[in-house]
Write an enzyme that holds these catalytic residues in place. Structure first.
Site, PDB file in Angstrom:
ATOM      1  N   GLU A   1       0.839  -1.207   0.000  1.00  0.00           N
ATOM      2  CA  GLU A   1       0.000   0.000   0.000  1.00  0.00           C
ATOM      3  C   GLU A   1       0.867   1.248   0.000  1.00  0.00           C
ATOM      4  OE1 GLU A   1      -3.199   0.010  -1.085  1.00  0.00           O
ATOM      5  OE2 GLU A   1      -3.635  -1.374   0.556  1.00  0.00           O
TER       6      GLU A   1
ATOM      7  N   ASP B   1      -4.393   0.648  -9.434  1.00  0.00           N
ATOM      8  CA  ASP B   1      -5.824   0.391  -9.617  1.00  0.00           C
ATOM      9  C   ASP B   1      -6.169   0.140 -11.085  1.00  0.00           C
ATOM     10  OD1 ASP B   1      -5.648   1.078  -6.994  1.00  0.00           O
ATOM     11  OD2 ASP B   1      -6.665   3.005  -7.193  1.00  0.00           O
TER      12      ASP B   1
END
Ligand code: GLA
Length: 397
Positions: free
Chosen positions: A40, A179
């Site tokens: 992340e 993404d």
């Protein structure tokens, strides 16, 4: 269950198209949302990410027209809007749902996807703003439609990169590439280990039916695009610069610890150091987790997920109390109760946690999550399990 959900979405979308445009759509495309298993806030540092596509999709039903414009009805906004087919369309001053659509259309045209016009209905069951990449799935679905309508032949990375550009320019969000890559290039029953520097994805099979991915939406959303995300990005760039590197990806933990004083000053305290410690440590954890997943070493998998969460909470400061509650509940249940590991997923400040759990306990675990979360926060969580889904595709046409 997930298939039924999609069938219903598809049926509704086709029916809506007929109501809005009076005939049957010739083309159907879809693109999934995503959950990130680990890695992340590493993509814009050139590091590693490990997402998978989820069985929640943005779907578009469409037919070509000869009007020179795109007429698009959105079920999310209940609006029929007209979009210019122009590679240089002016981004709207205020970012709205339509900004993502206009961005993906304009950036697709810039990349050679020319069409005479089209009518379309867009519908989605990716929770909006829940940290599961509803916006990337929208951009990628639109670009997939543009690719189909124009017949252009893109290289695999063209679509995610043009969608990332759409998000930067039209939605004014300086996101990384994770993404859009997973929504465009995900594969069924695989997670994607993506090296964000070389932009080379490696598919890692996740076919063991004994293990499930459980997503818990905290249903809280604090700010992300505002100032927090660009602030984190800028801190990482500053830290890399002070360490004489272009990207934090190029720094090892040993180098970072040895050069700590370069990242500590009166103005920032140890904030830059902690940001960098997260980014550098997260790359190590991501590679370790991917390896452990293949080896079915669940203890190591779980340790990496919890360590990632702690680092995002304490060093990177992108968690929030509600999400911490969800992860604590997972920790309390533990491996004995069927939870392998759990962490915040996505940009942060709310949204979802991702947990790996043993399938035979998944329903029991979902029940405990939802009961305890409500007890501790007064909020109802939305919980669902998913298998790794296929990336964007043309279903008809
Ligand atoms: C958002 C961004 C991604 C990535 C994540 C954090 O989802 O769009 O590029 O930076 O946050 O990992």
């Amino acid at each position: 269950m997930a298939d039924n959900l999609f069938d219903k979405l598809l049926e509704d979308t086709i029916a809506l198209y007929q109501v809005k445009f009076g005939d049957k759509p010739q083309i159907i495309v879809r693109a999934p949302g995503r959950v990130n298993l680990i890695g992340e806030h590493t993509d814009y540092n050139g590091g590693y990410v490990f997402p998978m596509a989820i069985e929640r999709y943005t779907v578009i039903a469409a037919s070509p027209n000869q009007d020179g414009v795109a007429k698009i009805y959105s079920d999310a906004t209940k609006e029929l809007a007209t979009f210019q087919l122009d590679a240089n369309a002016q981004p709207a001053a205020k970012v709205r749902w339509s900004s993502y659509v206009q961005g993906a259309i304009s950036c697709s045209i810039e990349k050679g996807a020319h069409t005479s016009g089209f009518n379309a209905v867009i519908n989605s069951n990716v929770p909006l703003g829940g940290g599961l990449s509803s916006s990337a799935s929208l951009e990628v679905a639109v670009a997939t439609l543009m690719e189909k309508l124009s017949g252009v032949k893109w290289n695999p990375t063209d679509k995610p990169l043009l969608c990332q550009k759409a998000e930067h320019v039209y939605a004014k969000m300086a996101c990384g590439i994770m993404d859009q890559f997973i929504s465009a290039l995900g594969q069924k029953d695989c997670a994607m280990l993506l090296d964000c520097r070389s932009q080379e994805p490696k598919m890692i099979p996740m076919t063991d039916p004994a293990v499930s991915v459980l997503i818990a939406n905290s249903n809280v959303k604090h700010s992300l695009t505002g100032s927090e995300y660009p602030e984190r990005r800028a801190s990482c760039e500053e830290a890399a610069k002070r360490l004489g590197k272009t990207l934090l990806r190029e720094v090892t933990m040993e180098e970072l610890l040895a050069a700590k004083d370069k990242l500590v000053d009166e103005k920032n305290g140890d904030r830059l150091f902690r940001r960098a410690r997260h980014a550098v440590g997260e790359d190590v954890r991501t590679l370790k987790m991917a390896e452990a997943l293949v080896a079915q070493d669940w203890k190591t998998v779980g340790e990496q997920m919890y360590a990632s969460h702690d680092s995002l909470r304490d060093d990177y400061e992108v968690s929030c109390p509600e999400i911490d509650v969800l992860v604590e509940i997972a920790r309390e249940i533990g491996m004995q109760g069927g939870v392998i590991g759990s962490r915040i997923t996505g940009g942060g400040f709310g949204g979802c946690t991702v947990s790996l759990v043993f399938t035979d306990k998944v329903e029991q675990i979902a029940k405990i999550y939802s009961q305890k979360y409500r007890e501790k926060t007064g909020i109802a969580a939305t919980i669902f399990s998913t298998r790794p889904a296929q990336g964007a595709c043309v279903l008809q046409g």
